[in-house]
Design a protein around this motif. Structure first.
Motif, mmCIF file in Angstrom:
data_model
loop_
_atom_site.group_PDB
_atom_site.id
_atom_site.type_symbol
_atom_site.label_atom_id
_atom_site.label_comp_id
_atom_site.label_asym_id
_atom_site.label_seq_id
_atom_site.Cartn_x
_atom_site.Cartn_y
_atom_site.Cartn_z
ATOM 1 N N GLN A 68 -1.319 24.125 15.748
ATOM 2 C CA GLN A 68 -1.688 23.751 14.382
ATOM 3 C C GLN A 68 -1.052 22.414 14.034
ATOM 4 O O GLN A 68 0.152 22.267 14.019
ATOM 5 N N VAL A 69 -1.899 21.448 13.725
ATOM 6 C CA VAL A 69 -1.411 20.121 13.392
ATOM 7 C C VAL A 69 -0.841 20.125 11.979
ATOM 8 O O VAL A 69 -1.503 20.564 11.034
ATOM 9 N N GLN A 70 0.381 19.645 11.856
ATOM 10 C CA GLN A 70 0.994 19.510 10.541
ATOM 11 C C GLN A 70 1.647 18.144 10.431
ATOM 12 O O GLN A 70 2.215 17.629 11.399
ATOM 13 N N LEU A 71 1.569 17.578 9.227
ATOM 14 C CA LEU A 71 2.144 16.273 8.952
ATOM 15 C C LEU A 71 2.998 16.379 7.694
ATOM 16 O O LEU A 71 2.543 16.946 6.685
ATOM 17 N N VAL A 72 4.184 15.821 7.741
ATOM 18 C CA VAL A 72 5.073 15.852 6.583
ATOM 19 C C VAL A 72 5.598 14.442 6.341
ATOM 20 O O VAL A 72 6.256 13.856 7.217
ATOM 21 N N GLU A 73 5.314 13.917 5.149
ATOM 22 C CA GLU A 73 5.800 12.588 4.784
ATOM 23 C C GLU A 73 7.149 12.696 4.090
ATOM 24 O O GLU A 73 7.436 13.685 3.401
ATOM 25 N N SER A 74 7.951 11.656 4.245
ATOM 26 C CA SER A 74 9.227 11.570 3.540
ATOM 27 C C SER A 74 9.609 10.106 3.409
ATOM 28 O O SER A 74 9.001 9.242 4.053
ATOM 29 N N GLY A 75 10.613 9.860 2.568
ATOM 30 C CA GLY A 75 11.134 8.503 2.438
ATOM 31 C C GLY A 75 10.709 7.765 1.192
ATOM 32 O O GLY A 75 11.146 6.633 0.958
ATOM 33 N N GLY A 76 9.844 8.372 0.387
ATOM 34 C CA GLY A 76 9.439 7.709 -0.844
ATOM 35 C C GLY A 76 10.583 7.612 -1.834
ATOM 36 O O GLY A 76 11.643 8.222 -1.650
ATOM 37 N N GLY A 77 10.358 6.847 -2.881
ATOM 38 C CA GLY A 77 11.392 6.711 -3.894
ATOM 39 C C GLY A 77 11.017 5.716 -4.957
ATOM 40 O O GLY A 77 9.883 5.235 -5.015
ATOM 41 N N TYR A 78 12.007 5.415 -5.776
ATOM 42 C CA TYR A 78 11.864 4.481 -6.906
ATOM 43 C C TYR A 78 12.700 3.262 -6.570
ATOM 44 O O TYR A 78 13.927 3.366 -6.429
ATOM 45 N N VAL A 79 12.024 2.104 -6.449
ATOM 46 C CA VAL A 79 12.736 0.885 -6.073
ATOM 47 C C VAL A 79 12.298 -0.276 -6.948
ATOM 48 O O VAL A 79 11.255 -0.215 -7.602
ATOM 49 N N GLN A 80 13.093 -1.332 -6.918
ATOM 50 C CA GLN A 80 12.763 -2.539 -7.680
ATOM 51 C C GLN A 80 11.847 -3.450 -6.872
ATOM 52 O O GLN A 80 11.831 -3.397 -5.636
ATOM 53 N N PRO A 81 11.090 -4.307 -7.548
ATOM 54 C CA PRO A 81 10.269 -5.283 -6.821
ATOM 55 C C PRO A 81 11.116 -6.110 -5.859
ATOM 56 O O PRO A 81 12.251 -6.473 -6.174
ATOM 57 N N GLY A 82 10.550 -6.365 -4.692
ATOM 58 C CA GLY A 82 11.258 -7.117 -3.668
ATOM 59 C C GLY A 82 12.044 -6.253 -2.709
ATOM 60 O O GLY A 82 12.533 -6.745 -1.685
ATOM 61 N N SER A 83 12.150 -4.978 -3.023
ATOM 62 C CA SER A 83 12.915 -4.060 -2.182
ATOM 63 C C SER A 83 12.108 -3.602 -0.972
ATOM 64 O O SER A 83 10.920 -3.921 -0.834
ATOM 65 N N SER A 84 12.776 -2.822 -0.136
ATOM 66 C CA SER A 84 12.147 -2.246 1.055
ATOM 67 C C SER A 84 12.312 -0.731 1.048
ATOM 68 O O SER A 84 13.255 -0.196 0.471
ATOM 69 N N LEU A 85 11.377 -0.080 1.712
ATOM 70 C CA LEU A 85 11.443 1.362 1.937
ATOM 71 C C LEU A 85 10.868 1.638 3.311
ATOM 72 O O LEU A 85 9.988 0.901 3.780
ATOM 73 N N ARG A 86 11.342 2.705 3.936
ATOM 74 C CA ARG A 86 10.741 3.150 5.180
ATOM 75 C C ARG A 86 10.255 4.574 5.014
ATOM 76 O O ARG A 86 11.052 5.476 4.743
ATOM 77 N N LEU A 87 8.964 4.763 5.163
ATOM 78 C CA LEU A 87 8.375 6.092 5.108
ATOM 79 C C LEU A 87 8.312 6.693 6.505
ATOM 80 O O LEU A 87 8.133 5.968 7.489
ATOM 81 N N SER A 88 8.434 8.001 6.554
ATOM 82 C CA SER A 88 8.323 8.717 7.824
ATOM 83 C C SER A 88 7.209 9.749 7.728
ATOM 84 O O SER A 88 7.048 10.402 6.698
#
Length: 132
Positions: free
Chosen positions: A1-21
């Motif tokens: 059974q294929v399952q996908l789980v996202e993580s890494g989101g958040g609240y950031v200021q303009p110009g910032s970086s985030l890494r989603l998984s």
């Protein structure tokens, strides 16, 4: 059974970086195309980036090209989306999606990778908010 789980989101200021998984289970990355989509309030879902797990080819929308990078770790079955220079226009729920390469290729996935109908498997999404 294929399952996908996202993580890494958040609240950031303009110009910032985030890494989603996007952590996958029940399948091998090498046999799937895995994409990131996003949906902002009141807007249609749009394709952001995609990686062909078989040959490593990557695809980006024009709105994120040069700022976002998709990568994969076959050992952990995780696909990452590194997002730099974020702007308020990047605010959305981000989803990862997957499809068997054999099916993806059959429907010209290399050309239509950013269409959500190319993918049968979806995660629940992670919220990204960019605001000052």
């Amino acid at each position: 059974q294929v399952q996908l789980v996202e993580s890494g989101g958040g609240y950031v200021q303009p110009g910032s970086s985030l890494r989603l998984s996007c952590t996958g289970s029940g399948f091998s990355q090498e046999s799937y195309a895995i994409a990131w989509f996003r949906q902002a309030p009141g807007k249609e879902r749009e394709g952001v980036s995609c990686v062909n797990g078989n040959d490593g080819s990557t695809y980006y929308s024009n709105t994120v090209k040069g700022r976002f990078t998709i990568s994969r770790d076959a050992a952990t079955n995780i696909v990452y989306l590194q997002m730099n220079s974020l702007t308020p226009e990047d605010t959305a729920v981000y989803y990862c999606a997957a499809e068997l390469i054999s099916v993806w290729d059959r429907y010209s996935g290399a050309y239509y990778w950013d269409r959500d109908e190319e993918y049968d498997y979806w995660g629940q999404g992670t919220q990204v908010t960019v605001s000052s």
